[in-house]
Design a protein around this motif. Structure first.
Motif, mmCIF file in Angstrom:
data_model
loop_
_atom_site.group_PDB
_atom_site.id
_atom_site.type_symbol
_atom_site.label_atom_id
_atom_site.label_comp_id
_atom_site.label_asym_id
_atom_site.label_seq_id
_atom_site.Cartn_x
_atom_site.Cartn_y
_atom_site.Cartn_z
ATOM 1 N N MET A 281 0.842 -1.208 0.000
ATOM 2 C CA MET A 281 0.000 0.000 0.000
ATOM 3 C C MET A 281 0.872 1.251 0.000
ATOM 4 S SD MET A 281 -3.194 -0.877 2.471
ATOM 5 C CE MET A 281 -3.032 -2.448 3.228
ATOM 6 N N ARG A 282 1.969 1.195 0.760
ATOM 7 C CA ARG A 282 2.868 2.363 0.791
ATOM 8 C C ARG A 282 3.478 2.599 -0.584
ATOM 9 N NH1 ARG A 282 4.182 0.721 6.005
ATOM 10 N NH2 ARG A 282 5.829 -0.619 5.228
ATOM 11 N N ASP A 283 3.866 1.501 -1.251
ATOM 12 C CA ASP A 283 4.451 1.655 -2.579
ATOM 13 C C ASP A 283 3.419 2.168 -3.585
ATOM 14 O OD1 ASP A 283 6.905 0.957 -1.700
ATOM 15 O OD2 ASP A 283 6.719 -1.157 -2.238
ATOM 16 N N ALA A 284 2.199 1.660 -3.445
ATOM 17 C CA ALA A 284 1.137 2.117 -4.347
ATOM 18 C C ALA A 284 0.892 3.613 -4.124
ATOM 19 C CB ALA A 284 -0.136 1.332 -4.097
ATOM 20 N N GLU A 285 1.009 4.042 -2.881
ATOM 21 C CA GLU A 285 0.821 5.461 -2.563
ATOM 22 C C GLU A 285 1.909 6.287 -3.254
ATOM 23 O OE1 GLU A 285 0.578 6.155 1.641
ATOM 24 O OE2 GLU A 285 0.903 8.278 1.352
ATOM 25 N N GLY A 286 3.132 5.748 -3.246
ATOM 26 C CA GLY A 286 4.243 6.425 -3.931
ATOM 27 C C GLY A 286 3.971 6.550 -5.416
ATOM 28 N N VAL A 287 3.486 5.460 -6.019
ATOM 29 C CA VAL A 287 3.178 5.482 -7.465
ATOM 30 C C VAL A 287 2.082 6.507 -7.723
ATOM 31 C CG1 VAL A 287 2.182 4.112 -9.355
ATOM 32 C CG2 VAL A 287 3.813 3.051 -7.793
ATOM 33 N N TYR A 288 1.068 6.475 -6.859
ATOM 34 C CA TYR A 288 -0.085 7.361 -7.019
ATOM 35 C C TYR A 288 0.345 8.837 -6.880
ATOM 36 C CZ TYR A 288 -4.471 9.574 -5.611
ATOM 37 O OH TYR A 288 -5.549 10.405 -5.511
ATOM 38 N N SER A 289 1.165 9.148 -5.862
ATOM 39 C CA SER A 289 1.581 10.548 -5.676
ATOM 40 C C SER A 289 2.467 11.004 -6.827
ATOM 41 C CB SER A 289 2.366 10.755 -4.385
ATOM 42 O OG SER A 289 1.841 10.026 -3.374
ATOM 43 N N SER A 290 3.351 10.108 -7.305
ATOM 44 C CA SER A 290 4.231 10.579 -8.377
ATOM 45 C C SER A 290 3.436 10.776 -9.664
ATOM 46 C CB SER A 290 5.436 9.650 -8.579
ATOM 47 O OG SER A 290 4.995 8.445 -9.094
ATOM 48 N N LYS A 291 2.390 9.946 -9.866
ATOM 49 C CA LYS A 291 1.526 10.163 -11.044
ATOM 50 C C LYS A 291 0.809 11.506 -10.917
ATOM 51 C CE LYS A 291 0.305 5.692 -12.873
ATOM 52 N NZ LYS A 291 -0.545 4.567 -12.605
ATOM 53 N N ALA A 292 0.324 11.802 -9.698
ATOM 54 C CA ALA A 292 -0.403 13.061 -9.469
ATOM 55 C C ALA A 292 0.534 14.238 -9.717
ATOM 56 C CB ALA A 292 -0.949 13.095 -8.056
ATOM 57 N N ARG A 293 1.802 14.102 -9.243
ATOM 58 C CA ARG A 293 2.767 15.196 -9.458
ATOM 59 C C ARG A 293 3.009 15.394 -10.941
ATOM 60 N NH1 ARG A 293 5.260 13.597 -4.677
ATOM 61 N NH2 ARG A 293 6.548 12.079 -5.738
ATOM 62 N N ARG A 294 3.150 14.256 -11.670
ATOM 63 C CA ARG A 294 3.430 14.354 -13.103
ATOM 64 C C ARG A 294 2.258 15.020 -13.831
ATOM 65 N NH1 ARG A 294 5.184 9.265 -14.108
ATOM 66 N NH2 ARG A 294 3.170 8.609 -14.900
ATOM 67 N N ARG A 295 1.037 14.625 -13.433
ATOM 68 C CA ARG A 295 -0.158 15.213 -14.066
ATOM 69 C C ARG A 295 -0.189 16.710 -13.821
ATOM 70 N NH1 ARG A 295 -3.169 10.867 -12.720
ATOM 71 N NH2 ARG A 295 -3.809 11.782 -10.740
ATOM 72 N N ASN A 296 0.164 17.113 -12.584
ATOM 73 C CA ASN A 296 0.157 18.541 -12.257
ATOM 74 C C ASN A 296 1.203 19.295 -13.051
ATOM 75 O OD1 ASN A 296 -1.789 19.355 -10.101
ATOM 76 N ND2 ASN A 296 -1.013 17.431 -9.315
ATOM 77 N N ARG A 297 2.389 18.680 -13.153
ATOM 78 C CA ARG A 297 3.456 19.343 -13.926
ATOM 79 C C ARG A 297 3.009 19.520 -15.365
ATOM 80 N NH1 ARG A 297 7.378 16.523 -11.202
ATOM 81 N NH2 ARG A 297 7.449 14.940 -12.817
ATOM 82 N N GLU A 298 2.395 18.443 -15.910
ATOM 83 C CA GLU A 298 1.949 18.515 -17.304
ATOM 84 C C GLU A 298 0.906 19.613 -17.478
ATOM 85 O OE1 GLU A 298 2.774 13.858 -18.300
ATOM 86 O OE2 GLU A 298 0.694 14.551 -18.222
ATOM 87 N N SER A 299 -0.010 19.719 -16.506
ATOM 88 C CA SER A 299 -1.040 20.750 -16.664
ATOM 89 C C SER A 299 -0.430 22.131 -16.512
ATOM 90 C CB SER A 299 -2.198 20.529 -15.696
ATOM 91 O OG SER A 299 -1.793 20.830 -14.400
ATOM 92 N N GLU A 300 0.637 22.247 -15.694
ATOM 93 C CA GLU A 300 1.317 23.540 -15.588
ATOM 94 C C GLU A 300 1.957 23.895 -16.923
ATOM 95 O OE1 GLU A 300 4.121 23.380 -12.404
ATOM 96 O OE2 GLU A 300 2.543 23.158 -10.917
#
Ligand code: ADP
Length: 485
Positions: free
Chosen positions: A411-430
């Protein structure tokens, strides 16, 4: 413990449910079934979106979690499991090798070019019941948008037929995770004896696909006519299948342990995502108990009885075409409703406590309120888990047991994957929006606004731990589950 107190009659709303078996179960339980304004329990066939969840009161219950499409869509499931496979190689190899197109087209093309004798199964990402599925070994046959898997050529056979298992998994909470698997399930057989795929037989869907929706159309299909004969025909009971395996000297405990592991690892990959959706839709719910869900896990066993995950169904069919279907599905639904029926009984108590909580909030510090919230949550969870333990019926708990640490890691690793995807999505939208703002205006105000947006976006992806810390809960000295510390 009583299921409900004498004066409490549970009010359930089945107006968005088409399955007759639900009405039958509710009438057996002597509950009120109507289109109530504020029912205790809502059972609907379709998925639940976060907006609809936010309209529910924390004491109501509904049979879906928001965001379950993250494992029920074939393309999303593949993406999640592949991300975890990169971190835990051999531990996530229970899923056939998969390519999600169009993104992984080149990789698939290369694989096909170097494995010219291998067969692949091609699936539309968002359909079910075998619709649109076919086998091939030629890249030119493969459509632009689909999920392609290596075809598992050596399945375990029953009387010469390929089959898969439909198992029912009940999730009573994601925060913390609580998972049960039902002893009843369905073994679904193909209707033409199996042979390894060849260029001439790959179009024979009655040989290679095990979906009931497909095979019932074959005149060869043998329907179950009597539940007591649950190991004949093209739909059999999972219980009788396990019994037959055991009689043949197979270690069924080992098979079940592998299946439990597949179920839990799959749920762990989406746990942080679903917790996040839940918390944003139900910010005042301290119990995290509004949602529960029965999932259909489809498993294929290979010739060595090693299980592979085919797919997860978030709306498994509860159609009852035969006595076997009725018996299995009725038990799955009835046992589930009994386990989650604790909530309405707490309604009055909940409202009283909620008022106390609001008063606390207005008078006390943030830390005091947090403490009260977590005390209430623990108290509620303890009660809920007690209910689940008492009324589990045919459900067997698979999490949490003495396996908490093992799955918390995923679950912790999945959280890491999920947060890094969210960061990437945010960067892309920026990246997408910043140049547009600058170009469209020389006006400084826009640039300032944009900076503000960036800060807001950054704060959205700040890591919040979504994997709850689990403490043991003991009732009469028996370890029965976990609650968030
Ligand atoms: P659907 O949601 O349409 O039922 P599935 O992924 O469950 O799609 O596939 C349908 C059927 O195809 C399965 O029941 C199984 O018999 C067969 N199948 C699916 N994937 C594979 C695979 N990788 N190898 C062998 N058979 C498969």
């Amino acid at each position: 413990m009583k299921l409900v107190s004498a004066e409490t009659k549970i009010r359930i709303d089945l107006s968005k449910c088409q399955y007759e078996i639900l009405e039958e179960v509710v009438s057996d339980l002597k509950w009120d079934n109507d289109n109530f304004e504020k029912p205790d329990i809502i059972w609907q066939d379709s998925a639940l979106n976060p907006m609809s969840l936010s309209l529910l009161s924390p004491y109501q219950r509904i049979n879906h979690f928001p965001g379950m499409y993250a494992i029920s869509r074939k393309d999303y499931l593949a993406k999640h499991l592949k991300a975890m496979e990169q971190l835990h190689k051999s531990e996530f190899e229970f899923f056939p090798e998969t390519w999600v197109l169009p993104q992984e087209y080149i990789s698939l093309k290369t694989h096909m070019a170097s494995n010219t004798n291998a067969y692949y199964i091609c699936k539309p990402p968002n359909l079910s019941q075998g619709k649109g599925i076919f086998l091939t070994k030629w890249i030119s046959d493969i459509p632009e948008n689909c999920v392609v898997q290596k075809y598992l050529e050596n399945p375990y056979l029953l009387d010469g037929f390929k089959f898969d298992l439909r198992l029912y998994v009940l999730v009573t909470g994601f925060d913390p995770l609580r998972v049960y698997i039902h002893e009843q399930g369905i073994v679904r057989l193909a209707t033409i004896p199996y042979a390894k795929p060849t260029d001439t037989n790959i179009h024979n869907i009655y040989m290679h696909l095990t979906n009931y929706a497909i095979n019932k159309n074959n005149p060869n299909f043998v329907h179950n006519k009597n539940y007591s004969e649950d190991f004949v025909g093209h739909k059999r009971s999972f219980k009788s299948f396990l019994k037959a395996l055991e009689e043949d000297g197979h270690n069924i405990k080992k098979i079940m342990a592998r299946i439990d592991d597949i179920v839990l690892k799959t749920l762990c990959t989406v746990q942080p995502f679903i917790v996040n959706l839940y918390r944003t839709s139900q910010p005042n719910d301290t119990s995290s108990a509004v949602c529960f869900q029965i999932l259909g896990f489809d498993i294929l066993l290979d010739y060595k009885l090693r299980p592979s995950l085919l797919e997860v169904n978030h709306t498994p069919s509860f159609t009852t075409d035969s006595p076997l279907d009725r018996k299995v599905k009725k038990a799955v639904i009835k046992d589930c409703l009994k386990m989650i029926a604790a909530k309405p009984e707490c309604q009055k108590k909940f409202l009283r406590e909620h008022t106390d909580y609001l008063i606390e909030r207005s008078f006390h510090s943030f830390y005091r309120v947090k403490l009260v919230k977590s005390e209430r949550r623990e108290k509620f969870l303890k009660h809920q888990i007690e209910m689940e333990t008492t009324f589990h019926g045919g459900y067997r708990k698979i999490y949490p047991l003495n396996n908490i640490e093992k799955y918390q890691k995923y679950m912790r690793d999945a959280e890491g994957v999920y947060s890094s995807k969210a960061r990437r999505r945010n960067r892309e939208s920026e990246i997408r929006c910043v140049p547009r703002l600058r170009k469209s205006s020389a006006d400084k105000r826009f640039i300032i606004d944009d900076n503000k947006n960036q800060n807001r976006r950054r704060s959205c992806v700040t890591r919040i731990s979504l994997v709850p810390k689990v403490v043991q809960i003991k009732i009469n000295n028996d370890f029965i589950g976990g609650a968030r510390a």
